[in-house]
Motif scaffolding. Sequence first.
Motif, PDB file in Angstrom:
ATOM      1  N   GLN A  97       1.421  -0.989   0.331  1.00  0.00           N
ATOM      2  CA  GLN A  97       0.283  -0.210  -0.071  1.00  0.00           C
ATOM      3  C   GLN A  97       0.584   0.993  -0.055  1.00  0.00           C
ATOM      4  O   GLN A  97       0.867   1.793  -1.288  1.00  0.00           O
ATOM      5  CB  GLN A  97      -1.059  -0.213   1.445  1.00  0.00           C
ATOM      6  CG  GLN A  97      -1.846   0.772   1.440  1.00  0.00           C
ATOM      7  CD  GLN A  97      -1.761   2.619   1.479  1.00  0.00           C
ATOM      8  OE1 GLN A  97      -0.790   2.315   2.213  1.00  0.00           O
ATOM      9  NE2 GLN A  97      -2.206   3.033   1.406  1.00  0.00           N
ATOM     10  N   ALA A 101       1.833   3.891  -3.249  1.00  0.00           N
ATOM     11  CA  ALA A 101       1.453   5.564  -2.827  1.00  0.00           C
ATOM     12  C   ALA A 101       2.770   6.794  -3.171  1.00  0.00           C
ATOM     13  O   ALA A 101       2.729   7.711  -2.843  1.00  0.00           O
ATOM     14  CB  ALA A 101       0.429   5.922  -1.282  1.00  0.00           C
ATOM     15  N   ALA A 243      -5.547   1.202  -2.409  1.00  0.00           N
ATOM     16  CA  ALA A 243      -4.328   2.482  -2.905  1.00  0.00           C
ATOM     17  C   ALA A 243      -5.203   3.240  -3.681  1.00  0.00           C
ATOM     18  O   ALA A 243      -5.072   4.074  -3.752  1.00  0.00           O
ATOM     19  CB  ALA A 243      -2.987   1.165  -3.111  1.00  0.00           C
ATOM     20  N   TRP A 246      -8.125   5.249  -2.837  1.00  0.00           N
ATOM     21  CA  TRP A 246      -7.960   5.967  -1.481  1.00  0.00           C
ATOM     22  C   TRP A 246      -7.025   7.272  -1.905  1.00  0.00           C
ATOM     23  O   TRP A 246      -7.373   8.684  -1.015  1.00  0.00           O
ATOM     24  CB  TRP A 246      -7.007   4.875  -0.258  1.00  0.00           C
ATOM     25  CG  TRP A 246      -6.563   6.184   0.785  1.00  0.00           C
ATOM     26  CD1 TRP A 246      -5.522   7.088   1.500  1.00  0.00           C
ATOM     27  CD2 TRP A 246      -7.634   6.209   1.710  1.00  0.00           C
ATOM     28  NE1 TRP A 246      -5.629   7.507   2.370  1.00  0.00           N
ATOM     29  CE2 TRP A 246      -7.399   7.003   3.236  1.00  0.00           C
ATOM     30  CE3 TRP A 246      -9.140   5.566   2.294  1.00  0.00           C
ATOM     31  CZ2 TRP A 246      -6.864   7.561   4.102  1.00  0.00           C
ATOM     32  CZ3 TRP A 246      -9.406   6.050   3.842  1.00  0.00           C
ATOM     33  CH2 TRP A 246      -8.401   6.706   4.640  1.00  0.00           C
ATOM     34  N   ASP A 247      -6.415   6.808  -3.244  1.00  0.00           N
ATOM     35  CA  ASP A 247      -5.372   8.000  -3.588  1.00  0.00           C
ATOM     36  C   ASP A 247      -5.743   8.596  -4.940  1.00  0.00           C
ATOM     37  O   ASP A 247      -5.739  10.132  -5.028  1.00  0.00           O
ATOM     38  CB  ASP A 247      -3.916   7.539  -3.388  1.00  0.00           C
ATOM     39  CG  ASP A 247      -2.651   7.041  -2.736  1.00  0.00           C
ATOM     40  OD1 ASP A 247      -3.460   6.937  -1.584  1.00  0.00           O
ATOM     41  OD2 ASP A 247      -2.399   5.836  -1.987  1.00  0.00           O
ATOM     42  N   GLU A 248      -6.380   7.469  -5.150  1.00  0.00           N
ATOM     43  CA  GLU A 248      -6.822   8.867  -6.766  1.00  0.00           C
ATOM     44  C   GLU A 248      -8.522   9.258  -6.786  1.00  0.00           C
ATOM     45  O   GLU A 248      -8.972  10.321  -7.154  1.00  0.00           O
ATOM     46  CB  GLU A 248      -6.772   7.414  -7.617  1.00  0.00           C
ATOM     47  CG  GLU A 248      -5.537   6.689  -8.384  1.00  0.00           C
ATOM     48  CD  GLU A 248      -4.307   8.254  -8.584  1.00  0.00           C
ATOM     49  OE1 GLU A 248      -4.391   8.874  -9.374  1.00  0.00           O
ATOM     50  OE2 GLU A 248      -3.257   8.628  -8.302  1.00  0.00           O
TER      51      GLU A 248
END
Length: 254
Positions: A97, A101, A243, A246-248
């Motif tokens: 993860q 990131a 991931a 959450w990030d994109e």
Amino acid sequence: MAVGGVGTSLLLMVGIMVTVGLCRRLTRRRLRSHQRLYTFLLEMFSTFQICACTNELCLLGNVEPKPHTALTLTYGFTVLHGLTLAGSTCNPCGTLQPMWAGGVSVKTGGLKIAAQFVAAVLARAFMHFIWSLEMAEPHFGALSQRCSNPMQTTEMQAFCIELLFSVVFQLTVLRVESVNPKYKVHLIALLITMLVYAGGNLTGAIFNPALAFSLHANCFYDKFLSYSLVYWIAPSLGTILVAFIWDEILPRIS
């Protein structure tokens, strides 16, 4: 199973935790300047503790009253692991993860994952040696078991369960990052216990590739493709999915 046998198993696990704690402290004192070796050993010792204790816990799964005793032990030792292994992931998915990131370099992440699988093999070998001594009732006949067949459902259903549990677990870990550590460890332990209760009788509810290999190496030898798909690829895909979301995705809609 006699109370004395359970007590011996508990003492063994406590002994493993104390020994690992001493090894981690020594590593911090002596090897901090050697960054790669320091990172590798800390992750290896931590994952060894998780794998060795879980191997022993699996022998106590039939202790009465079922499943209350097993779930209580799962919760209790998960809390202890969380308190004593701060800073270590002990799970290749937990390493993937931050790699995705960009918080951890590929080299460092690969080093940690290698340490986790080395620890999985060492923990299995160590526990087999301990079981061969037959110091407690749970150890009698433990070595005679081949593949314990943790998959008690179809391969596709098992894949979906491990993927789903990995998504739930990794999302929760990200969500509680800001929570006070003394509360966070109980939240994570409660979640793991609930997942074990929900899916333990179907797949073992492992969602940790290194731990899965340590627990069921014989199954990987016998049915490598099936077990690698369910216990390695499914949780890894779940982690990558988390991931990405959450990030994109979440930053764009928040």
